[in-house]
Design a protein around this motif. Sequence first.
Motif, PDB file in Angstrom:
ATOM      1  N   LEU A   1      -2.343 -17.906  40.814  1.00 52.26           N
ATOM      2  CA  LEU A   1      -1.594 -18.007  39.561  1.00 52.26           C
ATOM      3  C   LEU A   1      -1.950 -18.655  38.507  1.00 52.26           C
ATOM      4  O   LEU A   1      -2.252 -18.550  37.311  1.00 52.26           O
ATOM      5  CB  LEU A   1       0.108 -18.115  39.710  1.00 52.26           C
ATOM      6  N   GLN A   2      -2.743 -19.812  39.144  1.00 54.34           N
ATOM      7  CA  GLN A   2      -3.391 -20.681  38.233  1.00 54.34           C
ATOM      8  C   GLN A   2      -4.929 -20.596  38.001  1.00 54.34           C
ATOM      9  O   GLN A   2      -5.565 -21.334  37.452  1.00 54.34           O
ATOM     10  CB  GLN A   2      -3.126 -22.238  38.798  1.00 54.34           C
ATOM     11  N   TYR A   3      -5.240 -19.437  38.696  1.00 55.79           N
ATOM     12  CA  TYR A   3      -6.790 -19.048  38.743  1.00 55.79           C
ATOM     13  C   TYR A   3      -7.056 -17.717  38.664  1.00 55.79           C
ATOM     14  O   TYR A   3      -7.388 -17.015  39.533  1.00 55.79           O
ATOM     15  CB  TYR A   3      -7.231 -19.695  40.058  1.00 55.79           C
ATOM     16  N   PRO A   4      -6.517 -17.062  37.295  1.00 53.50           N
ATOM     17  CA  PRO A   4      -6.966 -15.847  36.880  1.00 53.50           C
ATOM     18  C   PRO A   4      -8.378 -15.871  37.351  1.00 53.50           C
ATOM     19  O   PRO A   4      -9.275 -16.901  36.884  1.00 53.50           O
ATOM     20  CB  PRO A   4      -6.472 -15.649  35.426  1.00 53.50           C
ATOM     21  N   THR A   5      -8.808 -14.573  37.465  1.00 56.88           N
ATOM     22  CA  THR A   5     -10.271 -14.150  37.920  1.00 56.88           C
ATOM     23  C   THR A   5     -10.987 -13.137  37.436  1.00 56.88           C
ATOM     24  O   THR A   5     -10.324 -12.053  37.598  1.00 56.88           O
ATOM     25  CB  THR A   5     -10.524 -14.233  39.451  1.00 56.88           C
TER      26      THR A   5
ATOM     27  N   ALA B   1      -3.033 -14.430  28.732  1.00 53.35           N
ATOM     28  CA  ALA B   1      -1.786 -14.165  29.424  1.00 53.35           C
ATOM     29  C   ALA B   1      -1.339 -15.503  30.565  1.00 53.35           C
ATOM     30  O   ALA B   1      -0.431 -15.444  30.827  1.00 53.35           O
ATOM     31  CB  ALA B   1      -2.049 -12.900  30.259  1.00 53.35           C
ATOM     32  N   PHE B   2      -2.429 -16.112  31.128  1.00 52.64           N
ATOM     33  CA  PHE B   2      -2.048 -16.887  32.461  1.00 52.64           C
ATOM     34  C   PHE B   2      -2.228 -18.226  31.869  1.00 52.64           C
ATOM     35  O   PHE B   2      -1.782 -19.355  32.498  1.00 52.64           O
ATOM     36  CB  PHE B   2      -3.090 -16.688  33.384  1.00 52.64           C
ATOM     37  N   ASP B   3      -2.499 -18.587  30.583  1.00 53.06           N
ATOM     38  CA  ASP B   3      -2.388 -19.597  30.110  1.00 53.06           C
ATOM     39  C   ASP B   3      -3.088 -20.982  30.590  1.00 53.06           C
ATOM     40  O   ASP B   3      -2.501 -21.992  30.819  1.00 53.06           O
ATOM     41  CB  ASP B   3      -1.083 -20.033  29.670  1.00 53.06           C
ATOM     42  N   CYS B   4      -4.178 -20.489  31.233  1.00 52.05           N
ATOM     43  CA  CYS B   4      -5.186 -21.535  32.065  1.00 52.05           C
ATOM     44  C   CYS B   4      -6.550 -20.905  31.987  1.00 52.05           C
ATOM     45  O   CYS B   4      -6.876 -19.643  31.738  1.00 52.05           O
ATOM     46  CB  CYS B   4      -4.651 -21.820  33.399  1.00 52.05           C
ATOM     47  N   GLU B   5      -7.563 -21.664  32.530  1.00 48.42           N
ATOM     48  CA  GLU B   5      -8.783 -21.259  32.576  1.00 48.42           C
ATOM     49  C   GLU B   5      -9.312 -20.297  33.676  1.00 48.42           C
ATOM     50  O   GLU B   5      -9.050 -20.686  34.606  1.00 48.42           O
ATOM     51  CB  GLU B   5      -9.793 -22.628  32.476  1.00 48.42           C
ATOM     52  N   PRO B   6      -9.832 -19.245  33.144  1.00 45.13           N
ATOM     53  CA  PRO B   6     -10.199 -18.250  34.387  1.00 45.13           C
ATOM     54  C   PRO B   6     -11.387 -18.317  34.960  1.00 45.13           C
ATOM     55  O   PRO B   6     -12.061 -19.437  34.668  1.00 45.13           O
ATOM     56  CB  PRO B   6     -10.397 -16.923  33.643  1.00 45.13           C
TER      57      PRO B   6
END
Length: 462
Positions: A187-191, A387-392
């Motif tokens: 969830l913290q690592y959209p890919t 959408a994920f609010d972090c770095e993909p």
Amino acid sequence: MQKIRIYLHQHRGRFVRELCEYLRFPSVSADARYRRGLGACAKWLTAHCRKIGLITELCRTRGNPIVMARTPRRARSKNPYYLVYGHYDVQPPEPLELWKTPPFQPRIVGNSLFARGASDNKGQHFAHLKAVEAYLKTGTELPCDLTFIIEGEEEVGSPSLAGLLRKHRTRLRCDAVVTSDTTLLGLQYPTLSYGLRGICGLEITLNGPSCDLHSGTFGGSVENPAMALCQMLAQLRDEKGRITIPGLYDDVLALSPFERSALAIHPFNADDYKKSIGVPELFGETGFTPVEHRSARPTLEINGLTSGYQGEGGKTIIPSWARAKVTMRLVPHQTPEKILALTVAHLRKLCPPTVRMNITSSPGSDPYLVSPESSKVQAALDALRDAFDCEPLLAREGGSIPIVDEFKQILKADSLLLGLALPDDNAHSPNEKFNLEVFAKGMMMSAHLWRRLARGQRTAEG
Ligand code: BES
Ligand code: ZN
């Protein structure tokens, strides 16, 4: 975006209920007994697409029907045009006894929705459908024109879809294809995956005596096909984990330093990995990391091995035959045709004269690789950030999606692979699940994506 965000939030419960309805269809493509389940599933999906405001077509093929659904568009629309690809067929649910609840009776526990097909792939493309529903039902202008292509034969190598792409080549000419059928690392690592492995497979049968023989009466004077097959297979890799088939690595594209550093920042802990899959030690070709092993190197796997007596107790026989099902994952620029030819030639050399060998092969699919630096990839990375609010992360996927290379060959279209399955979602295994938080983020990602892609295109043109 505010109206869309609110709509997606307010209707979340219904979306999950609808997805459960979709998951009740036993749409197993590998098994002819499920053929009616597939037809009914395609019909349900078509009706659902119509309900959310899409213009639908249920295309018959020689195999399972393909659902095409497009957004309403103005005549001579100048909008960017994207295809969204997914598949409604699923893997066989067996072994059934390992499921905690039946595979086609969806069950929610916490944030997990359990059912065969939940993440591979019904849940993933459903997220895109719901994002488009949000645009259409809130009267928000969709900045791209879209056609969904949801097929029913991905898990068996997509034998019908290429024909349909050729037939509708003109109207399917698009800017790119968007597919969510890969993994995100957390969830913290959209890919975003910019590569896929290809695949080819063969079934090797060794025939020995015309029937099973008493191993006391005949043993020692007659070849044992199971032994011969094991000896042949064992010679296919060396102690460094390299495949020994001559020429197999000739066309393998080396990892660039940029890629190696992109893969090196993936979250990976060898101990957790070992524990999660229950192995005492990891395996892998010398000189590469586990992340590289499973995404950017070729593999050869025995998927099934059958011979002799499998029942309770013992039976002293020399089996009459032995069979292995083998698949190989391919990386750019290997081709299934060449790798199959090299493999068959090598097996012929290894086969002793004491048995007769019969080999059948499946057509397979080509590996895929696209530049991670294109403006469309950048727009997709932005949508993941939104959408994920972090770095993909950028990844190369180890699995295969056979049609992706055909999109490139037939429609000249690249694919944006934005996976929404978690590595522990049990795809192809018992107790497959889909994370409902990823579902929610996936819908938002899709909603942002069309805006980001359209904006990127305007900038590039302007
Ligand atoms: N969704 C998978 C592709 C995939 C596999 C993505 C692993 C991420 C990780 C797809 O449905 C699939 O299973 N493809 C098959 C293709 C084969 C049957 C030709 C595969 O990779 O085994
Ligand atoms: Zn699959």
